[in-house]
Design a protein around this motif. Structure first.
Motif, PDB file in Angstrom:
ATOM      1  N   SER A  92      -7.393  -3.883   2.430  1.00 48.44           N
ATOM      2  CA  SER A  92      -6.856  -5.246   2.996  1.00 48.44           C
ATOM      3  C   SER A  92      -8.062  -6.171   3.248  1.00 48.44           C
ATOM      4  O   SER A  92      -7.785  -7.362   3.628  1.00 48.44           O
ATOM      5  N   THR A  93      -9.411  -5.859   3.028  1.00 51.66           N
ATOM      6  CA  THR A  93     -10.481  -6.448   3.561  1.00 51.66           C
ATOM      7  C   THR A  93     -11.496  -6.433   2.422  1.00 51.66           C
ATOM      8  O   THR A  93     -11.724  -5.263   1.743  1.00 51.66           O
ATOM      9  N   ARG A  94     -12.063  -7.514   2.419  1.00 54.14           N
ATOM     10  CA  ARG A  94     -13.366  -7.759   1.428  1.00 54.14           C
ATOM     11  C   ARG A  94     -14.635  -6.811   1.792  1.00 54.14           C
ATOM     12  O   ARG A  94     -15.103  -6.159   0.679  1.00 54.14           O
ATOM     13  N   GLY A 105     -18.516   4.622  -4.823  1.00 53.43           N
ATOM     14  CA  GLY A 105     -17.990   4.284  -6.394  1.00 53.43           C
ATOM     15  C   GLY A 105     -16.687   4.130  -6.331  1.00 53.43           C
ATOM     16  O   GLY A 105     -16.048   4.581  -7.516  1.00 53.43           O
ATOM     17  N   LEU A 106     -15.754   4.049  -5.146  1.00 50.19           N
ATOM     18  CA  LEU A 106     -14.622   3.842  -5.217  1.00 50.19           C
ATOM     19  C   LEU A 106     -14.157   2.619  -5.907  1.00 50.19           C
ATOM     20  O   LEU A 106     -14.391   1.620  -5.414  1.00 50.19           O
ATOM     21  N   PRO A 107     -12.923   2.619  -6.724  1.00 45.17           N
ATOM     22  CA  PRO A 107     -12.534   1.465  -7.459  1.00 45.17           C
ATOM     23  C   PRO A 107     -11.440   0.380  -6.546  1.00 45.17           C
ATOM     24  O   PRO A 107     -10.479   0.240  -6.955  1.00 45.17           O
ATOM     25  N   LYS A 108     -11.986   0.142  -5.570  1.00 42.90           N
ATOM     26  CA  LYS A 108     -11.156  -0.677  -4.537  1.00 42.90           C
ATOM     27  C   LYS A 108     -10.999  -2.023  -4.961  1.00 42.90           C
ATOM     28  O   LYS A 108     -11.709  -2.583  -5.681  1.00 42.90           O
ATOM     29  N   GLN A 109      -9.731  -2.295  -4.636  1.00 41.53           N
ATOM     30  CA  GLN A 109      -9.237  -3.912  -4.830  1.00 41.53           C
ATOM     31  C   GLN A 109      -8.656  -4.391  -3.662  1.00 41.53           C
ATOM     32  O   GLN A 109      -8.074  -3.418  -3.065  1.00 41.53           O
ATOM     33  N   ARG A 110      -8.578  -5.718  -3.322  1.00 40.61           N
ATOM     34  CA  ARG A 110      -8.023  -6.009  -2.166  1.00 40.61           C
ATOM     35  C   ARG A 110      -6.777  -6.502  -2.502  1.00 40.61           C
ATOM     36  O   ARG A 110      -6.080  -6.983  -3.519  1.00 40.61           O
ATOM     37  N   ALA A 111      -6.001  -6.297  -1.296  1.00 41.53           N
ATOM     38  CA  ALA A 111      -4.217  -6.526  -1.433  1.00 41.53           C
ATOM     39  C   ALA A 111      -3.905  -6.888   0.014  1.00 41.53           C
ATOM     40  O   ALA A 111      -4.491  -6.781   1.012  1.00 41.53           O
ATOM     41  N   SER A 112      -2.637  -7.335   0.202  1.00 34.46           N
ATOM     42  CA  SER A 112      -1.974  -7.787   1.208  1.00 34.46           C
ATOM     43  C   SER A 112      -1.038  -6.677   1.644  1.00 34.46           C
ATOM     44  O   SER A 112      -0.300  -6.056   0.784  1.00 34.46           O
ATOM     45  N   PHE A 113      -1.038  -6.219   3.190  1.00 35.84           N
ATOM     46  CA  PHE A 113      -0.023  -5.373   3.524  1.00 35.84           C
ATOM     47  C   PHE A 113       0.877  -5.914   4.506  1.00 35.84           C
ATOM     48  O   PHE A 113       0.184  -6.770   5.432  1.00 35.84           O
ATOM     49  N   ARG A 114       1.987  -5.804   4.743  1.00 30.79           N
ATOM     50  CA  ARG A 114       3.061  -6.128   5.633  1.00 30.79           C
ATOM     51  C   ARG A 114       3.800  -5.439   6.117  1.00 30.79           C
ATOM     52  O   ARG A 114       4.569  -4.590   5.343  1.00 30.79           O
ATOM     53  N   ASP A 115       3.847  -5.151   7.376  1.00 27.90           N
ATOM     54  CA  ASP A 115       5.145  -4.213   7.877  1.00 27.90           C
ATOM     55  C   ASP A 115       6.235  -4.992   7.912  1.00 27.90           C
ATOM     56  O   ASP A 115       6.587  -6.189   8.053  1.00 27.90           O
ATOM     57  N   ARG A 116       7.331  -4.283   7.844  1.00 26.31           N
ATOM     58  CA  ARG A 116       8.615  -4.994   7.799  1.00 26.31           C
ATOM     59  C   ARG A 116       9.766  -3.899   8.529  1.00 26.31           C
ATOM     60  O   ARG A 116       9.709  -2.910   8.554  1.00 26.31           O
ATOM     61  N   ALA A 117      10.824  -4.683   8.940  1.00 26.11           N
ATOM     62  CA  ALA A 117      11.951  -3.929   9.595  1.00 26.11           C
ATOM     63  C   ALA A 117      12.618  -3.160   8.681  1.00 26.11           C
ATOM     64  O   ALA A 117      13.219  -3.775   7.753  1.00 26.11           O
ATOM     65  N   GLU A 118      13.010  -1.888   8.886  1.00 22.44           N
ATOM     66  CA  GLU A 118      14.109  -1.144   7.847  1.00 22.44           C
ATOM     67  C   GLU A 118      14.864  -0.024   8.965  1.00 22.44           C
ATOM     68  O   GLU A 118      14.435   0.945   8.957  1.00 22.44           O
ATOM     69  N   GLY A 119      15.859  -0.670   9.800  1.00 18.49           N
ATOM     70  CA  GLY A 119      16.372   0.344  10.717  1.00 18.49           C
ATOM     71  C   GLY A 119      15.411   0.900  11.496  1.00 18.49           C
ATOM     72  O   GLY A 119      14.498   0.283  12.184  1.00 18.49           O
ATOM     73  N   ASP A 120      15.470   2.344  11.802  1.00 23.75           N
ATOM     74  CA  ASP A 120      14.645   3.037  12.540  1.00 23.75           C
ATOM     75  C   ASP A 120      13.528   3.527  11.775  1.00 23.75           C
ATOM     76  O   ASP A 120      12.816   4.533  12.334  1.00 23.75           O
ATOM     77  N   ALA A 121      13.355   3.165  10.462  1.00 23.13           N
ATOM     78  CA  ALA A 121      12.220   3.837   9.659  1.00 23.13           C
ATOM     79  C   ALA A 121      11.067   2.808   9.636  1.00 23.13           C
ATOM     80  O   ALA A 121      11.246   1.758  10.041  1.00 23.13           O
ATOM     81  N   ARG A 122       9.792   3.357   9.452  1.00 21.94           N
ATOM     82  CA  ARG A 122       8.632   2.393   9.192  1.00 21.94           C
ATOM     83  C   ARG A 122       8.723   2.117   7.987  1.00 21.94           C
ATOM     84  O   ARG A 122       8.985   2.872   7.023  1.00 21.94           O
TER      85      ARG A 122
END
Length: 232
Positions: A92-94, A105-122
């Motif tokens: 999630s960060t540069r 040497g890890l092939p990291k790429q930047r992305a967006s992460f978003r939590d969302r509600a789904e009942g009692d699950a994460r």
């Protein structure tokens, strides 16, 4: 890399947080398909136990960040030894992108992460740019049990990561508390470019809490010239 060497946090990195680990029995064909993202691994897949990891680092040398990665089993080196390697990893960060590429040497790429509600699950949604969204949801159950990488043979927690003309070998150490988890939903659309490890046989899923992890200085070696021929 887009960032001066002096701006990159040097190893070792000390990390703390929580996460989800799903284990799979990966085939050689799947490992070789994943290796299209890391050309030096092409044709070297040996299959075996692989993992999808979703990690939320509350503390690290580059501050908090989140991560999604795949280890599609083991890959052989020029001497026939096989160890795990990461083929897909979004963060999630540069600062994490640059540090992961330069230090290990890890092939990291930047992305967006978003939590969302789904009942009692994460549940978490992950995407890059305008690509389709990766979705994961899970529930935990049972009491937590303390674990440490000290219980494993070193080859199971040593990454052997090719990058450019070099191979980065990193022995990771970690400890935390693990409890069983059940995936209640998942989707990795092909449009994301992220390998769909759910095509492989699922073995188990665990939630990890209150973990600490150390990424030490990697052992960096020039790859044999045979590893650089025809994309190897």
């Amino acid at each position: 890399m887009g960032r001066d060497k002096a701006e990159i946090a040097a190893p070792p990195w000390q990390l703390e947080g929580q996460g989800l680990i799903a284990l799979f029995a990966c085939t050689r064909d799947f490992g070789n398909a994943c290796a299209e993202a890391v050309p030096a691994l092409r044709g070297r897949a040996r299959g075996g136990i692989g993992a999808l990891m979703l990690v939320d680092y509350a503390r690290s040398n580059v501050g908090p960040y989140r991560e999604l990665l795949i280890v599609p089993g083991r890959y052989a080196d020029a001497h026939g030894h096989s160890r795990p390697a990461v083929t897909h990893i979004w963060v999630s960060t540069r600062q994490s992108v640059d540090g992961g590429r330069f230090n290990w040497g890890l092939p990291k790429q930047r992305a967006s992460f978003r939590d969302r509600a789904e009942g009692d699950a994460r549940a978490v949604d992950i995407h890059r740019g305008d690509s389709a969204t990766i979705r994961l949801a899970w529930r935990t159950f049972g009491p937590p049990v303390p674990v440490t990488t000290g219980l494993l043979r070193s080859r199971w927690h040593t990454l052997d990561q090719p990058c450019g003309d070099y191979r980065y070998r990193t022995r990771i150490t970690a400890r935390g508390r693990v409890r069983p988890a059940r995936l209640t939903g998942h989707a990795i659309p092909p449009e994301t470019g992220f390998a769909d490890i759910f095509s492989q046989r699922h073995l188990a899923t665990f939630a990890v809490s209150r973990f600490t992890m150390t990424f030490p200085v990697a052992d960096i070696q020039a790859m044999p010239s045979t590893d650089r021929i025809a994309g190897h």
